[in-house]
Design a protein around this motif. Structure first.
Motif, PDB file in Angstrom:
ATOM      1  N   ASN A  93      -9.343   3.018  -5.610  1.00  0.00           N
ATOM      2  CA  ASN A  93     -10.230   4.655  -4.965  1.00  0.00           C
ATOM      3  C   ASN A  93     -10.586   5.265  -6.374  1.00  0.00           C
ATOM      4  N   LYS A 104      -4.405   0.238  -4.187  1.00  0.00           N
ATOM      5  CA  LYS A 104      -5.496   1.152  -3.290  1.00  0.00           C
ATOM      6  C   LYS A 104      -5.682   2.229  -4.144  1.00  0.00           C
ATOM      7  N   TYR A 105      -4.943   2.990  -4.823  1.00  0.00           N
ATOM      8  CA  TYR A 105      -5.220   4.173  -5.421  1.00  0.00           C
ATOM      9  C   TYR A 105      -6.076   3.842  -6.827  1.00  0.00           C
TER      10      TYR A 105
END
Length: 468
Positions: free
Chosen positions: A417, A413-414
């Protein structure tokens, strides 16, 4: 007549002896103006004798009177002299009294100045609840020397080292329950659980003092090897690598880590280094603080202390102090793990304790019970809601990194992003727009480079603009 008719040549003396009238009568008889028979002569002689006696008595009396007059005059002179002497003595007495008074006043002033200086150098009171151990003679210079720590016998030594005025040290360290001054700037930042974390950033003078304490005292002391946070050349990657490819990982969280470390423990830490309990108290006061509640009283801001003095989050000294105070906890856990199974690994990243074992089926009940006890015994509190047991092949995370056989990695997820941020930034450049979040992007890329260097190289291949 054969009588000598000349005046008695000793007439002056004779007049003095018998008087003027008798002298005249005597001369008249001698010169023959009167004849004296024997009876008259005898009577005259008797009268003359009597007169002489009276005259002698008068003369004697006159002498006595003269003597008395001299004595009276002398007495009067003596009285005058005594009066002068008394006057001089009174003046001298008043002068000496005034001199003594001036000397006493000057001595009092000097004593007051010396006492004030002494109280500034070795203050006997620094506020309620923190002044119980202000002794300055129970330090150990030899112990300080062995640890290469600065010798501080009083606040003057501290003032000289900090390059701050002596009065500033007392001002910064004095504990006030209510004050018009707050030595910290306070603000809140959101935590991941939605709550706020209070940050207390010291103002310039206090920050100067805390920075010196951190660099010159605390950085000379090494915490245990298990402590991974707040240390040079240590980061979350080093922490996670200790538990890489392990079947069982246990994570435990210490509740309110900094706020749980109160003033007495910090004072005890500095005293254990070799500083007197008085200097240890001052150092602990410089490094701790109470939470403040701001109120307004009579149109003036007042800051009221709420709760005990603790390690403030945002202070330069709090991380190192927390690591040192947790050293005994680290030692005890390490010793226990070694006694039950040498395959156990243990690290602590601030308030985050991580234990791991290669065996994914290892029994952990006894270990968890021990950890609860020893953590409580060392003055910390377990956050029971954050105790997690992660066993392979289920997902395992350590200090925000996902554990895998190939090593720790950043969450997908990081990474997604960051890729999205890079894509948007590239579009903004193509339209001639400025990238407002360029610093944030570079910071996230630096984190990716530290944890996943190979992925970082692929990620920046088409983003040369980052380095223009």
């Amino acid at each position: 007549m054969g009588t000598d008719k000349k005046l008695n040549p000793n007439w002056k003396q004779r007049i003095t002896e018998i008087g003027k009238n008798n002298f005249e009568l005597e001369e008249m008889i001698r010169l023959g103006f009167f004849e004296m028979n024997k009876s008259s002569q005898a009577k005259f002689d008797e009268l003359a004798k009597e007169q002489n006696s009276i005259l002698s008595s008068i003369s004697h009396s006159e002498k006595e009177i003269t003597t008395l007059q001299l004595e009276i005059k002398e007495a009067q002179d003596n009285e005058k002299l005594l009066t002068e002497i008394r006057k001089k003595r009174i003046q001298q007495s008043l002068s000496k009294r005034l001199e003594r008074k001036i000397k006493k006043r000057e001595k009092k002033r000097i004593d007051h100045v010396l006492d004030k200086q002494k109280r500034l150098r070795t203050p006997p009171f620094l506020g309620r609840g923190v002044s119980g151990k202000l002794e300055y003679e129970n330090g150990c210079d030899d112990r300080l020397g062995l640890k290469n720590l600065p010798i501080l016998r009083d606040l003057q030594d501290l003032s000289d080292n900090l390059d701050l005025k002596l009065g500033d040290i007392s001002w910064l360290s004095y504990h006030r329950e209510v004050s018009t001054v707050d030595h910290y700037k306070r603000f809140k930042v959101p935590k991941r659980n939605g709550k706020d974390r209070l940050i207390s950033a010291p103002k310039p003078k206090l920050k100067l003092a805390q920075t010196w304490v951190n660099q010159v005292i605390l950085n000379n002391l090494e915490p245990e090897n298990e402590a991974m946070a707040y240390r040079p050349r240590k980061n979350i990657l080093h922490n996670a690598l200790q538990h890489s490819d392990h079947g069982t990982i246990i994570r435990m969280d210490l509740k309110d880590f900094f706020p749980s470390i109160q003033f007495p423990r910090v004072r005890g830490l500095f005293h254990s280094m070799g500083y007197s309990s008085g200097i240890a108290s001052v150092l602990a006061l410089l490094c701790t603080d109470s939470e403040k509640k701001e109120i307004e009283f009579e149109s003036q801001k007042q800051y009221v202390s709420v709760g005990p003095r603790v390690l403030p989050q945002g202070s330069p000294t709090s991380p190192a102090i927390s690591n040192l105070l947790a050293s005994q906890l680290d030692k005890r856990i390490r010793g226990y793990l070694k006694s039950i199974d040498s395959n156990w690994s243990y690290t602590r990243y601030a308030d985050d304790l991580v234990l791991s074992h290669p065996d994914k089926s290892i029994e952990v009940g006894r270990l968890l019970a021990y950890l609860d006890n020893v953590i409580h015994d060392e003055g910390f509190i377990v956050n029971q809601t954050k105790t997690i047991i992660m066993r392979s092949p289920h997902r395992q995370m350590v200090t925000g990194l996902v554990m895998s056989k190939s090593g720790p990695r950043i969450q997908k997820k990081y990474l997604r992003n960051v890729r999205a941020m890079l894509h948007n930034a590239k579009k903004e450049i193509s339209h001639g727009q400025a990238i407002l979040n360029i610093d944030e992007i570079k910071g996230k890329l630096a984190f990716i480079k530290m944890v996943m260097p190979s992925y970082f190289k692929k990620l920046i291949q088409n983003h040369e603009w980052l380095y223009q």
